[in-house]
Design a protein around this motif. Structure first.
Motif, PDB file in Angstrom:
ATOM      1  N   PHE A 163       0.831  -1.209   0.000  1.00 13.79           N
ATOM      2  CA  PHE A 163       0.000   0.000   0.000  1.00 13.79           C
ATOM      3  C   PHE A 163       0.864   1.258   0.000  1.00 13.79           C
ATOM      4  O   PHE A 163       0.563   2.231  -0.696  1.00 13.79           O
ATOM      5  CB  PHE A 163      -0.925   0.001   1.207  1.00 13.79           C
ATOM      6  N   ASP A 209       2.333   1.803  -3.420  1.00 11.28           N
ATOM      7  CA  ASP A 209       1.324   2.121  -4.433  1.00 11.28           C
ATOM      8  C   ASP A 209      -0.047   2.323  -3.779  1.00 11.28           C
ATOM      9  O   ASP A 209      -0.881   1.417  -3.734  1.00 11.28           O
ATOM     10  CB  ASP A 209       1.239   0.995  -5.473  1.00 11.28           C
ATOM     11  N   PRO A 210      -0.299   3.538  -3.236  1.00  6.82           N
ATOM     12  CA  PRO A 210      -1.581   3.796  -2.557  1.00  6.82           C
ATOM     13  C   PRO A 210      -2.794   3.636  -3.472  1.00  6.82           C
ATOM     14  O   PRO A 210      -3.920   3.479  -2.982  1.00  6.82           O
ATOM     15  CB  PRO A 210      -1.446   5.244  -2.085  1.00  6.82           C
ATOM     16  N   SER A 211      -2.595   3.666  -4.793  1.00  7.95           N
ATOM     17  CA  SER A 211      -3.727   3.510  -5.703  1.00  7.95           C
ATOM     18  C   SER A 211      -4.362   2.120  -5.592  1.00  7.95           C
ATOM     19  O   SER A 211      -5.501   1.910  -6.021  1.00  7.95           O
ATOM     20  CB  SER A 211      -3.283   3.738  -7.153  1.00  7.95           C
ATOM     21  N   LEU A 212      -3.632   1.174  -4.994  1.00  5.80           N
ATOM     22  CA  LEU A 212      -4.190  -0.162  -4.785  1.00  5.80           C
ATOM     23  C   LEU A 212      -5.374  -0.141  -3.822  1.00  5.80           C
ATOM     24  O   LEU A 212      -6.216  -1.031  -3.849  1.00  5.80           O
ATOM     25  CB  LEU A 212      -3.115  -1.104  -4.215  1.00  5.80           C
ATOM     26  N   LYS A 213      -5.421   0.872  -2.963  1.00  8.89           N
ATOM     27  CA  LYS A 213      -6.339   0.889  -1.817  1.00  8.89           C
ATOM     28  C   LYS A 213      -5.988  -0.299  -0.915  1.00  8.89           C
ATOM     29  O   LYS A 213      -5.201  -1.171  -1.258  1.00  8.89           O
ATOM     30  CB  LYS A 213      -7.801   0.836  -2.249  1.00  8.89           C
TER      31      LYS A 213
END
Length: 285
Positions: free
Chosen positions: A213, A216-220
């Motif tokens: 996470f 890559d925070p876009s993963l949620k």
């Protein structure tokens, strides 16, 4: 950061942290649960504390034991070299039972256990920042140390590799992969890893999710969740235990130190694995 093979015998990673703030200002952040670490500071401006009440004041050389909880830091301008000491490195370099330092902090300049590393703290930095020169001095210092005798060296290495394998999710599997009895595994983990094997597996499962996470925070959180979690509620319980906060609180907090460290660590691990893959291909050629 690329490092010599001699350092990989002792360390999961080697890192350089630089923080610049306005005069008199400071930043606060937290470090996630991890292996033990030694940190060498050009200027002793950083302090740390743990949820359990352990703390370390400003020092040229600080040590954090293996952790199952977050540690908070506060620093002004900082140039810090650190080594993340994996369990075999702890056994070969420190030799004290790791559980005695679990979730703890120590001043390496005063704790007699770490006296052999103080010469590095005193000679690592020159009058001006010099990344290549500092890394060379750090490498030469640890390469010149005589490792302690560790009769269980092979078993420690096997357990370390197995703990990080996402396919291993139970203590019986871990003991089987390591080729030792469960009773031996329990004793070995307490002595050299700092925690029981069940805790180690839970921590690594949690860290895989946390690191994915953070990178890559876009993963949620749903996308970053490790496959071995039964559901999101189980992950939230682990998050509170290991980080002392909820996933939402973590996502909303500024992470000026830990975020770059996580990214650098992922790059280091990828480069290390690429090096291993290349060596294996050459060996098989």
């Amino acid at each position: 950061m690329r490092t010599a093979p001699v350092l990989q015998r002792y360390f999961a990673s080697v890192f350089l942290i630089e923080v610049e703030v306005a005069d008199g200002d400071f930043v606060e952040d937290f470090m996630f649960p991890d292996w033990a670490a030694m940190r060498f500071n050009r200027e002793p401006t950083v302090t740390g504390n743990t949820r359990g009440g352990a703390n370390v004041g400003q020092s040229a050389f600080s040590v954090s034991g293996p952790r199952s909880q977050e540690a908070c830091i506060r620093t002004g301008n900082l140039r810090q070299w650190g080594v993340l000491v994996h369990p075999l490195g702890w056994a070969l370099l420190v030799g004290k039972p790791a559980h005695e330092y679990a979730n703890g902090l120590a001043d390496g300049m005063t704790d007699p256990v770490f006296a052999r590393f103080r010469p590095l703290a005193e000679t690592l930095f020159g009058p001006e920042p010099d990344t290549d020169g500092e890394l060379q001095r750090l490498t030469a210092f640890f390469a010149g140390l005589e490792p302690l005798h560790e009769p269980a060296e092979a078993s420690i290495a096997r357990v370390y590799d197995a703990v990080q394998d996402p396919e291993i999710d139970s203590v019986p599997q871990l003991a089987d992969r390591a080729g030792i009895s469960r009773r031996t595994l329990e004793r070995l983990c307490q002595r050299t890893f700092g925690f029981p094997p069940k805790m180690l597996l839970r921590r690594q499962r949690f860290l895989r999710s946390l690191i994915d996470f953070t990178v890559d925070p876009s993963l949620k959180w749903v996308g970053a969740l490790d496959a071995t979690y039964h559901d999101q509620a189980q992950f939230v319980r682990d998050f509170r235990e290991f980080m002392g906060m909820t996933p939402s609180e973590y996502g909303q907090r500024e992470k000026p130190v830990v975020e770059p460290v996580v990214h650098a660590r992922v790059r280091y691990l990828r480069e290390t694995m690429q090096g291993f893959d290349k060596a294996a291909r050459l060996a098989g050629a």
